[in-house]
Scaffold this motif. Structure first.
Motif, short mmCIF file in Angstrom:
data_model
loop_
_atom_site.label_atom_id
_atom_site.label_comp_id
_atom_site.label_asym_id
_atom_site.label_seq_id
_atom_site.Cartn_x
_atom_site.Cartn_y
_atom_site.Cartn_z
N MET A 49 14.37 10.49 13.86
CA MET A 49 13.05 9.90 13.99
C MET A 49 12.44 9.80 12.59
O MET A 49 12.52 10.74 11.82
N SER A 50 11.86 8.65 12.30
CA SER A 50 11.23 8.43 11.00
C SER A 50 9.80 7.95 11.21
O SER A 50 9.47 7.35 12.22
N ARG A 51 8.97 8.20 10.21
CA ARG A 51 7.56 7.80 10.27
C ARG A 51 7.38 6.48 9.52
O ARG A 51 7.91 6.30 8.43
N TYR A 52 6.62 5.57 10.15
CA TYR A 52 6.35 4.26 9.56
C TYR A 52 4.85 4.01 9.55
O TYR A 52 4.12 4.45 10.44
N TYR A 53 4.42 3.27 8.54
CA TYR A 53 3.01 2.96 8.33
C TYR A 53 2.83 1.45 8.36
O TYR A 53 3.61 0.72 7.76
N PHE A 54 1.79 0.99 9.06
CA PHE A 54 1.57 -0.43 9.30
C PHE A 54 0.28 -0.86 8.62
O PHE A 54 -0.82 -0.59 9.12
N ASP A 55 0.40 -1.51 7.47
CA ASP A 55 -0.76 -1.95 6.69
C ASP A 55 -1.10 -3.39 7.06
O ASP A 55 -0.25 -4.27 7.01
N LEU A 56 -2.36 -3.62 7.38
CA LEU A 56 -2.82 -4.91 7.89
C LEU A 56 -3.62 -5.66 6.83
O LEU A 56 -4.42 -5.08 6.11
N SER A 57 -3.40 -6.97 6.78
CA SER A 57 -4.20 -7.84 5.92
C SER A 57 -4.55 -9.09 6.71
O SER A 57 -3.68 -9.75 7.26
N ASN A 58 -5.85 -9.38 6.79
CA ASN A 58 -6.29 -10.57 7.51
C ASN A 58 -7.05 -11.52 6.60
O ASN A 58 -7.78 -12.39 7.06
N GLY A 59 -6.90 -11.36 5.30
CA GLY A 59 -7.55 -12.24 4.35
C GLY A 59 -8.94 -11.79 3.96
O GLY A 59 -9.55 -12.35 3.06
N VAL A 60 -9.47 -10.78 4.61
CA VAL A 60 -10.81 -10.29 4.30
C VAL A 60 -10.71 -9.00 3.51
O VAL A 60 -10.98 -8.95 2.33
N GLU A 61 -10.31 -7.96 4.17
CA GLU A 61 -10.18 -6.66 3.53
C GLU A 61 -8.94 -5.97 4.08
O GLU A 61 -8.83 -5.75 5.29
N PRO A 62 -7.98 -5.61 3.23
CA PRO A 62 -6.76 -4.97 3.74
C PRO A 62 -7.08 -3.59 4.34
O PRO A 62 -7.98 -2.91 3.90
N VAL A 63 -6.30 -3.23 5.37
CA VAL A 63 -6.46 -1.94 6.02
C VAL A 63 -5.15 -1.19 5.88
O VAL A 63 -4.11 -1.63 6.38
N ARG A 64 -5.19 -0.07 5.18
CA ARG A 64 -4.00 0.74 4.94
C ARG A 64 -3.89 1.81 6.03
O ARG A 64 -4.84 2.53 6.30
N ASP A 65 -2.73 1.88 6.64
CA ASP A 65 -2.45 2.88 7.67
C ASP A 65 -2.16 4.21 7.00
O ASP A 65 -1.19 4.35 6.27
N GLU A 66 -3.00 5.19 7.24
CA GLU A 66 -2.81 6.52 6.64
C GLU A 66 -2.14 7.50 7.59
O GLU A 66 -1.71 8.56 7.17
N GLU A 67 -2.07 7.17 8.89
CA GLU A 67 -1.51 8.09 9.88
C GLU A 67 -0.05 7.82 10.17
O GLU A 67 0.75 8.74 10.25
N GLY A 68 0.29 6.57 10.40
CA GLY A 68 1.67 6.20 10.72
C GLY A 68 2.06 6.58 12.13
O GLY A 68 1.30 7.21 12.87
N GLN A 69 3.28 6.18 12.50
CA GLN A 69 3.83 6.47 13.81
C GLN A 69 5.32 6.76 13.67
O GLN A 69 5.97 6.24 12.77
N ASP A 70 5.84 7.56 14.56
CA ASP A 70 7.26 7.91 14.54
C ASP A 70 8.06 6.97 15.43
O ASP A 70 7.68 6.71 16.58
N PHE A 71 9.17 6.47 14.89
CA PHE A 71 10.08 5.61 15.64
C PHE A 71 11.51 6.01 15.29
O PHE A 71 11.79 6.45 14.18
N SER A 72 12.41 5.78 16.25
CA SER A 72 13.81 6.18 16.02
C SER A 72 14.72 5.00 15.70
O SER A 72 15.89 5.21 15.39
#
Length: 86
Positions: A1-24
């Motif tokens: 199992m590894s942790r991944y972080y999903f950073d979002l950009s919608n052209g306004v203000e980027p949102v950095r994922d600080e928590e992440g989620q575990d996926f295998s």
């Protein structure tokens, strides 16, 4: 199992994922990317008529492992159906 972080950009203000989620697996990560982009498109892009959102996936070491982009465009061909003419 590894942790991944999903950073979002919608052209306004980027949102950095600080928590992440575990996926295998990569398949699970890909499904999560599709779910996130779909949720945002449904919840936020319907009123705007168009836009692009992107998602960058980082692994637990901070390395970018995936980039996804969704472009939404809705052009009204009949002015009687345009937003605000309800």
């Amino acid at each position: 199992m590894s942790r991944y972080y999903f950073d979002l950009s919608n052209g306004v203000e980027p949102v950095r994922d600080e928590e992440g989620q575990d996926f295998s697996s990569r398949s699970e990560v890909a499904r999560e990317v599709a779910r996130i982009l779909g949720d945002i498109a449904r919840d936020e892009m319907g009123d705007t008529g168009s836009g692009t959102i992107s998602l960058t996936v980082r692994d637990q070491s901070g390395r970018t492992v995936s980039r996804a982009k969704l472009t939404f465009s809705n052009e009204w061909t009949d002015p009687d159906w345009a937003p605000g003419n309800d």
